[in-house]
Design a protein around this motif. Sequence first.
Motif, PDB file in Angstrom:
ATOM      1  N   PHE A  34     -42.285  48.215  -8.367  1.00  0.00           N
ATOM      2  CA  PHE A  34     -43.662  48.642  -8.622  1.00  0.00           C
ATOM      3  C   PHE A  34     -43.663  50.091  -9.089  1.00  0.00           C
ATOM      4  O   PHE A  34     -42.909  50.909  -8.561  1.00  0.00           O
ATOM      5  N   GLU A  36     -46.648  53.004  -9.796  1.00  0.00           N
ATOM      6  CA  GLU A  36     -48.052  53.404  -9.812  1.00  0.00           C
ATOM      7  C   GLU A  36     -48.188  54.564 -10.791  1.00  0.00           C
ATOM      8  O   GLU A  36     -47.782  55.688 -10.504  1.00  0.00           O
ATOM      9  N   LEU A  37     -48.724  54.268 -11.967  1.00  0.00           N
ATOM     10  CA  LEU A  37     -48.817  55.251 -13.041  1.00  0.00           C
ATOM     11  C   LEU A  37     -50.032  56.159 -12.866  1.00  0.00           C
ATOM     12  O   LEU A  37     -51.034  55.758 -12.274  1.00  0.00           O
ATOM     13  N   GLU A  39     -53.389  58.346 -14.139  1.00  0.00           N
ATOM     14  CA  GLU A  39     -54.492  58.051 -15.043  1.00  0.00           C
ATOM     15  C   GLU A  39     -54.367  58.910 -16.298  1.00  0.00           C
ATOM     16  O   GLU A  39     -54.041  60.096 -16.213  1.00  0.00           O
ATOM     17  N   LEU A  51     -46.976  60.203  -9.646  1.00  0.00           N
ATOM     18  CA  LEU A  51     -46.825  58.751  -9.625  1.00  0.00           C
ATOM     19  C   LEU A  51     -45.853  58.356  -8.539  1.00  0.00           C
ATOM     20  O   LEU A  51     -45.123  59.188  -8.007  1.00  0.00           O
ATOM     21  N   ASP A  75     -47.895  51.326 -19.906  1.00  0.00           N
ATOM     22  CA  ASP A  75     -48.516  50.194 -19.213  1.00  0.00           C
ATOM     23  C   ASP A  75     -47.588  49.008 -19.054  1.00  0.00           C
ATOM     24  O   ASP A  75     -47.794  48.170 -18.179  1.00  0.00           O
ATOM     25  N   LEU A  77     -44.843  48.955 -17.739  1.00  0.00           N
ATOM     26  CA  LEU A  77     -44.197  49.017 -16.418  1.00  0.00           C
ATOM     27  C   LEU A  77     -45.019  48.325 -15.340  1.00  0.00           C
ATOM     28  O   LEU A  77     -44.480  47.939 -14.304  1.00  0.00           O
ATOM     29  N   THR A  78     -46.316  48.161 -15.578  1.00  0.00           N
ATOM     30  CA  THR A  78     -47.164  47.464 -14.604  1.00  0.00           C
ATOM     31  C   THR A  78     -46.713  46.013 -14.469  1.00  0.00           C
ATOM     32  O   THR A  78     -46.597  45.495 -13.365  1.00  0.00           O
ATOM     33  N   ASP A  79     -46.451  45.372 -15.610  1.00  0.00           N
ATOM     34  CA  ASP A  79     -46.026  43.974 -15.595  1.00  0.00           C
ATOM     35  C   ASP A  79     -44.522  43.810 -15.418  1.00  0.00           C
ATOM     36  O   ASP A  79     -44.064  42.781 -14.939  1.00  0.00           O
ATOM     37  N   PRO A  81     -41.833  46.347 -14.020  1.00  0.00           N
ATOM     38  CA  PRO A  81     -41.291  47.610 -13.508  1.00  0.00           C
ATOM     39  C   PRO A  81     -39.768  47.686 -13.613  1.00  0.00           C
ATOM     40  O   PRO A  81     -39.192  48.773 -13.594  1.00  0.00           O
TER      41      PRO A  81
END
Length: 119
Positions: A34, A36-37, A39, A51, A75, A77-79, A81
């Motif tokens: 996981f 967490e990027l 904003e 992060l 983004d 990395l959200t799907d 990592p």
Amino acid sequence: MKFTEEHEWLRPEDDLIVVGITAHASEQLGDVVFVELPEVETEVVKDDEILVIESVKAASDVLAPIDGEIVEVNDALTDDPGKVNEDPIGDGWMFKIKPSDPSQMDDYMDEAAYNKFIA
């Protein structure tokens, strides 16, 4: 490219700096599950926690290496990592920052000095 003692890499790209973690950091973390990027449009100050990376072994904070504004995040990395492990200096980049003081890059190591640092 430049490298920090916190095992981040910084690569200039036009007037932005692309930031990620090194292969060494990726290996130490183990399988990343996981990220967490931050904003986009967040103003950051050097050494702010911006992060979190979670792996099968631990959770680690990534610090802002320079002052500036986050202008883009990876983004993908959200799907997926695991890109952080597979290609930490390529597809595993984390964010792009528009530096308010590009000279802060001068404080960091080049690749040869970083390789000596981790040896």
